[in-house]
Write a protein that holds these residues in place. Structure first.
Motif, PDB file in Angstrom:
ATOM      1  N   PHE A   1       6.746  -6.162   2.919  1.00 11.25           N
ATOM      2  CA  PHE A   1       6.383  -4.934   2.225  1.00 11.25           C
ATOM      3  C   PHE A   1       5.441  -4.119   3.105  1.00 11.25           C
ATOM      4  CE2 PHE A   1       6.696  -7.926  -1.571  1.00 11.25           C
ATOM      5  CZ  PHE A   1       8.025  -7.629  -1.783  1.00 11.25           C
TER       6      PHE A   1
ATOM      7  N   ASP B   1       9.057   2.368  -6.581  1.00 11.26           N
ATOM      8  CA  ASP B   1       7.740   1.717  -6.542  1.00 11.26           C
ATOM      9  C   ASP B   1       6.683   2.532  -5.811  1.00 11.26           C
ATOM     10  OD1 ASP B   1       8.300  -0.882  -7.860  1.00 11.26           O
ATOM     11  OD2 ASP B   1       9.733  -1.093  -6.229  1.00 11.26           O
ATOM     12  N   SER B   2       6.980   3.777  -5.452  1.00 12.68           N
ATOM     13  CA  SER B   2       5.971   4.627  -4.825  1.00 12.68           C
ATOM     14  C   SER B   2       5.180   5.377  -5.893  1.00 12.68           C
ATOM     15  CB  SER B   2       6.623   5.636  -3.871  1.00 12.68           C
ATOM     16  OG  SER B   2       7.046   4.997  -2.687  1.00 12.68           O
TER      17      SER B   2
ATOM     18  N   HIS C   1       1.379  11.068  -7.495  1.00 17.12           N
ATOM     19  CA  HIS C   1       0.041  11.516  -7.134  1.00 17.12           C
ATOM     20  C   HIS C   1      -0.413  12.681  -7.993  1.00 17.12           C
ATOM     21  CE1 HIS C   1      -0.386   9.011  -3.511  1.00 17.12           C
ATOM     22  NE2 HIS C   1       0.928   9.112  -3.471  1.00 17.12           N
TER      23      HIS C   1
ATOM     24  N   GLU D   1       3.024  -0.228   3.177  1.00 13.93           N
ATOM     25  CA  GLU D   1       2.547   1.029   2.584  1.00 13.93           C
ATOM     26  C   GLU D   1       2.571   2.079   3.680  1.00 13.93           C
ATOM     27  OE1 GLU D   1      -1.260   0.558   0.807  1.00 13.93           O
ATOM     28  OE2 GLU D   1      -0.442  -0.248  -1.064  1.00 13.93           O
TER      29      GLU D   1
ATOM     30  N   PHE E   1      12.738   2.805   1.696  1.00  7.36           N
ATOM     31  CA  PHE E   1      11.481   3.146   1.029  1.00  7.36           C
ATOM     32  C   PHE E   1      11.743   4.116  -0.105  1.00  7.36           C
ATOM     33  CE2 PHE E   1      11.932   6.896   3.574  1.00  7.36           C
ATOM     34  CZ  PHE E   1      11.175   7.890   2.972  1.00  7.36           C
TER      35      PHE E   1
ATOM     36  N   ARG F   1       0.046   8.844   1.329  1.00  6.54           N
ATOM     37  CA  ARG F   1       0.466   8.706  -0.070  1.00  6.54           C
ATOM     38  C   ARG F   1       0.769   7.260  -0.448  1.00  6.54           C
ATOM     39  NH1 ARG F   1       2.897  13.379  -2.866  1.00  6.54           N
ATOM     40  NH2 ARG F   1       2.308  15.273  -1.789  1.00  6.54           N
ATOM     41  N   ARG F   2       0.665   6.354   0.505  1.00  3.94           N
ATOM     42  CA  ARG F   2       0.878   4.923   0.270  1.00  3.94           C
ATOM     43  C   ARG F   2       2.253   4.672  -0.345  1.00  3.94           C
ATOM     44  NH1 ARG F   2      -4.112   2.500  -2.871  1.00  3.94           N
ATOM     45  NH2 ARG F   2      -3.091   0.579  -2.181  1.00  3.94           N
ATOM     46  N   LEU F   3       3.273   5.231   0.272  1.00  2.00           N
ATOM     47  CA  LEU F   3       4.636   5.044  -0.196  1.00  2.00           C
ATOM     48  C   LEU F   3       5.058   3.590  -0.014  1.00  2.00           C
ATOM     49  CD1 LEU F   3       6.216   8.188   1.493  1.00  2.00           C
ATOM     50  CD2 LEU F   3       5.369   8.000  -0.853  1.00  2.00           C
ATOM     51  N   PHE F   4       5.840   3.100  -0.959  1.00  2.00           N
ATOM     52  CA  PHE F   4       6.300   1.717  -0.910  1.00  2.00           C
ATOM     53  C   PHE F   4       7.556   1.609  -0.061  1.00  2.00           C
ATOM     54  CE2 PHE F   4       9.113  -1.664  -2.364  1.00  2.00           C
ATOM     55  CZ  PHE F   4       8.272  -2.767  -2.317  1.00  2.00           C
TER      56      PHE F   4
ATOM     57  N   SER G   1       7.769   9.798  -3.151  1.00  2.00           N
ATOM     58  CA  SER G   1       6.725   9.890  -4.174  1.00  2.00           C
ATOM     59  C   SER G   1       7.309  10.007  -5.580  1.00  2.00           C
ATOM     60  CB  SER G   1       5.833  11.113  -3.909  1.00  2.00           C
ATOM     61  OG  SER G   1       5.175  10.995  -2.676  1.00  2.00           O
TER      62      SER G   1
ATOM     63  N   ASP H   1       7.180  13.611   2.475  1.00  2.00           N
ATOM     64  CA  ASP H   1       7.245  12.160   2.643  1.00  2.00           C
ATOM     65  C   ASP H   1       8.160  11.784   3.801  1.00  2.00           C
ATOM     66  OD1 ASP H   1       5.627  11.879   0.418  1.00  2.00           O
ATOM     67  OD2 ASP H   1       7.280  11.467  -0.957  1.00  2.00           O
TER      68      ASP H   1
END
Length: 357
Positions: A76, A141-142, A145, A78, A134, A82-85, A137, A161
């Protein structure tokens, strides 16, 4: 009816569940009540709590290992501010070629249509190519915001993104990526390829109003609030009335200057990116039996500007049909392995080679 922990559970078919099956991705909706019931069941106090622990420093698990290929490990990640999954699939050994980045389709998550992104990323990683699937946003799982408007197709934040992700996974050379996308994901792939001068792009059934959407994204960058508001309203036309928008654009491009009516795919081709463009017959026209109306999307699907469109037998727009899906992904598989893994598969993935184009 099933039995769980000696309790009988009745499965119900609800209106919410029905919206997940046999519908176009744009018509699907989140089954909120169904999810609430699952959460209630999962969070009910257990009779005997069990502690779990994570072993520090544990290596990424091996998820696939074919004879004669690299073992495939997944982890996994990030991505960006924006800490996208995301999930990276990579060979357990030296990698080669660019990153392959697989994009969301409408509101589907990083697993892709019919779990294709999972299967393909593991297949390509087994041949030495690093892959990333991935979520943009607010999808999958992202995180969503604060400050973002309600997530809609072709959201401005999604374009941001897609431009940011290559910088996160390949900071020394963000252009060393190949985007793969279907429908709305194809549009994101093309825009992302332009933003970072990507090495390649594979697009499947790009939206019929892609050039109009490209113009709208440029208007969204305006400093004028009025222009941005106009762009937001314009975006609803290709979303809700895609063939009406295609017809309007066909007329507009004949009278507007070339600087406004940009051919998005031709622009990507001129940037030097390797391109594979796949389409289905359903996207030629909503009225294929009427010659005059059959020309609505002529310029997008039959160009003469540096790229070709490969029509895939049995393919439908959302890749619901198994044979068409296999035919399309066989072509994508050959493209990726030939260009970036230095090999040419003898046959398509698990199927006989498709005839024609």
């Amino acid at each position: 009816r099933v039995r769980l922990n000696d309790e009988k559970v009745e499965w119900e078919t609800t209106t919410e569940q029905a919206t997940l099956l046999d519908v176009e991705p744009l018509a699907a909706r989140v089954p909120v009540r169904t999810i609430e019931r699952i959460v209630e069941w999962l969070t009910a106090p257990p009779s005997t709590p069990t502690a779990v622990s994570e072993r520090p420093g544990a290596p990424a698990p091996v998820v696939a290992h074919e004879i004669g290929q690299f073992a495939v490990r997944e982890r996994f990640v990030e991505l960006g501010p924006r800490r996208l999954f995301g999930i990276v699939a990579e060979p357990d050994g030296a990698s080669r070629g660019p990153w392959i980045v697989l994009l969301n389709v409408a509101n589907e998550d990083h697993s892709g249509p019919s779990r294709l992104w999972v299967e393909m990323s593991r297949r390509w990683a087994g041949r030495g190519v690093r892959c990333l699937r991935f979520d943009v946003s607010g999808v999958g799982d992202s995180p969503w915001h604060l400050g973002d408007s309600e997530t809609s197709m072709y959201a401005r934040s999604w374009l941001e993104d897609v431009a940011e992700v290559p910088r996160a996974i390949s900071p020394d050379d963000p252009s060393d990526v190949v985007f793969v996308g279907l429908c709305s994901g194809a549009f994101l792939a093309l825009e992302g390829a332009l933003s970072v001068q990507a090495r390649g792009v594979c697009v499947i059934n790009p939206p019929v109003s892609g050039d109009l959407l490209h113009l709208i994204t440029r208007l969204e960058e305006s400093r004028s609030r009025l222009v941005r508001s106009l762009a937001d309203r314009m975006k609803q036309i290709p979303l809700r009335l895609r063939w009406v928008a295609a017809a309007m654009w066909d007329v507009f491009r004949r009278i507007a200057p070339a600087s406004v009516t940009v051919d998005l795919m031709a622009t990507v081709a001129r940037s030097g990116a390797d391109m594979l463009v796949l389409a289905c017959a359903d996207d030629v026209s909503p009225f294929p039996g009427i010659p005059l109306l059959r020309s609505i999307d002529h310029y997008r699907l039959f160009p003469r500007q540096g790229y070709t469109v490969d029509f895939v037998p049995d393919l439908d727009h959302s890749m619901h049909t198994a044979l068409g899906r296999a035919n399309a992904m066989g072509r994508v598989d050959r493209f990726v392995l030939t260009h970036y893994a230095g090999e040419t598969p003898a046959t398509d993935i698990g199927i006989e080679p498709a005839e024609g184009s």
